[in-house]
Write a protein that holds these residues in place. Structure first.
Motif, PDB file in Angstrom:
ATOM      1  N   PHE A 106       0.971  -1.351   0.011  1.00 33.61           N
ATOM      2  CA  PHE A 106       0.159   0.022  -0.207  1.00 33.61           C
ATOM      3  C   PHE A 106       0.897   1.248  -0.213  1.00 33.61           C
ATOM      4  O   PHE A 106       1.803   1.290   0.938  1.00 33.61           O
ATOM      5  CB  PHE A 106      -0.968   0.093   1.205  1.00 33.61           C
ATOM      6  N   GLN A 107       0.543   2.062  -1.111  1.00 37.39           N
ATOM      7  CA  GLN A 107       1.710   3.257  -1.349  1.00 37.39           C
ATOM      8  C   GLN A 107       3.032   3.031  -1.031  1.00 37.39           C
ATOM      9  O   GLN A 107       3.651   3.670  -0.292  1.00 37.39           O
ATOM     10  CB  GLN A 107       1.051   4.323  -0.270  1.00 37.39           C
ATOM     11  N   GLY A 108       3.644   1.833  -1.734  1.00 43.24           N
ATOM     12  CA  GLY A 108       5.035   1.744  -1.680  1.00 43.24           C
ATOM     13  C   GLY A 108       5.365   0.838  -0.490  1.00 43.24           C
ATOM     14  O   GLY A 108       6.827   0.764  -0.300  1.00 43.24           O
ATOM     15  N   VAL A 109       4.621   0.497   0.571  1.00 45.85           N
ATOM     16  CA  VAL A 109       4.916  -0.051   1.957  1.00 45.85           C
ATOM     17  C   VAL A 109       4.245  -1.252   2.050  1.00 45.85           C
ATOM     18  O   VAL A 109       3.176  -1.385   1.784  1.00 45.85           O
ATOM     19  CB  VAL A 109       4.606   0.735   3.107  1.00 45.85           C
ATOM     20  N   GLY A 110       5.115  -2.265   2.361  1.00 43.07           N
ATOM     21  CA  GLY A 110       4.476  -3.708   2.505  1.00 43.07           C
ATOM     22  C   GLY A 110       3.629  -3.547   3.950  1.00 43.07           C
ATOM     23  O   GLY A 110       4.173  -3.230   4.989  1.00 43.07           O
ATOM     24  N   VAL A 111       2.402  -4.023   3.553  1.00 47.79           N
ATOM     25  CA  VAL A 111       1.597  -4.336   4.972  1.00 47.79           C
ATOM     26  C   VAL A 111       0.974  -5.727   5.017  1.00 47.79           C
ATOM     27  O   VAL A 111       0.514  -6.329   4.246  1.00 47.79           O
ATOM     28  CB  VAL A 111       0.220  -3.220   4.855  1.00 47.79           C
ATOM     29  N   GLU A 112       1.234  -6.301   6.398  1.00 49.84           N
ATOM     30  CA  GLU A 112       0.990  -7.736   6.601  1.00 49.84           C
ATOM     31  C   GLU A 112      -0.046  -7.753   7.813  1.00 49.84           C
ATOM     32  O   GLU A 112       0.190  -6.728   8.582  1.00 49.84           O
ATOM     33  CB  GLU A 112       2.111  -8.606   6.956  1.00 49.84           C
ATOM     34  N   ARG A 113      -1.127  -8.523   7.352  1.00 50.74           N
ATOM     35  CA  ARG A 113      -1.984  -8.537   8.579  1.00 50.74           C
ATOM     36  C   ARG A 113      -2.529 -10.019   8.711  1.00 50.74           C
ATOM     37  O   ARG A 113      -2.616 -10.733   7.853  1.00 50.74           O
ATOM     38  CB  ARG A 113      -3.377  -7.839   8.002  1.00 50.74           C
ATOM     39  N   VAL A 114      -2.458 -10.143  10.085  1.00 48.05           N
ATOM     40  CA  VAL A 114      -2.877 -11.629  10.338  1.00 48.05           C
ATOM     41  C   VAL A 114      -4.597 -11.751  10.825  1.00 48.05           C
ATOM     42  O   VAL A 114      -5.027 -10.897  11.431  1.00 48.05           O
ATOM     43  CB  VAL A 114      -2.189 -12.068  11.534  1.00 48.05           C
TER      44      VAL A 114
END
Length: 120
Positions: free
Chosen positions: A67-75
């Protein structure tokens, strides 16, 4: 009736039966309930499943998106009441159970080949 049987019966009531078959490497869209004030709305979270853990009522999936060049991880806890819906968008062809190596890749290198032998 012993304690384990009681726990299993309570867990069985809480488990969802309408979940699709999810595999590591799939691109999915998770509808997450978000509370704003006193109202609830469903916010979609779309990404690649990079890990699956546990089983039964405690089953979780880790979903990664950029998202917007940043990796976002969600569990996500699959059987949680906050998870409204899960939809498989495409199947991924991968050769391992955990895709943590995607964290180190950038841009087009993070693409996963599509798999056509499993139905959506």
């Amino acid at each position: 009736m012993n304690a384990q049987e009681i726990i299993r019966s309570i867990e069985a009531e809480q488990m969802k039966s309408d979940l699709p078959d999810i595999y590591v490497g799939d691109t999915i869209k998770v509808g997450v309930k978000i509370q704003e004030g006193n109202k609830f709305r469903v916010q979609p979270y779309e990404g690649v499943v990079i890990a699956m853990r546990n089983g039964g009522i405690n089953e979780t999936i880790t979903v990664r998106k950029v998202f917007q060049g940043v990796g976002v991880e969600r569990v996500f806890l699959l059987h949680s009441p906050l998870v409204e819906s899960i939809k498989v968008l495409r199947r991924g062809k991968v050769r391992r159970a955990k895709l943590y190596y995607l964290r180190n890749l950038v841009g087009k290198a993070t693409r996963i080949k599509q798999r056509f032998d499993r139905p959506l």
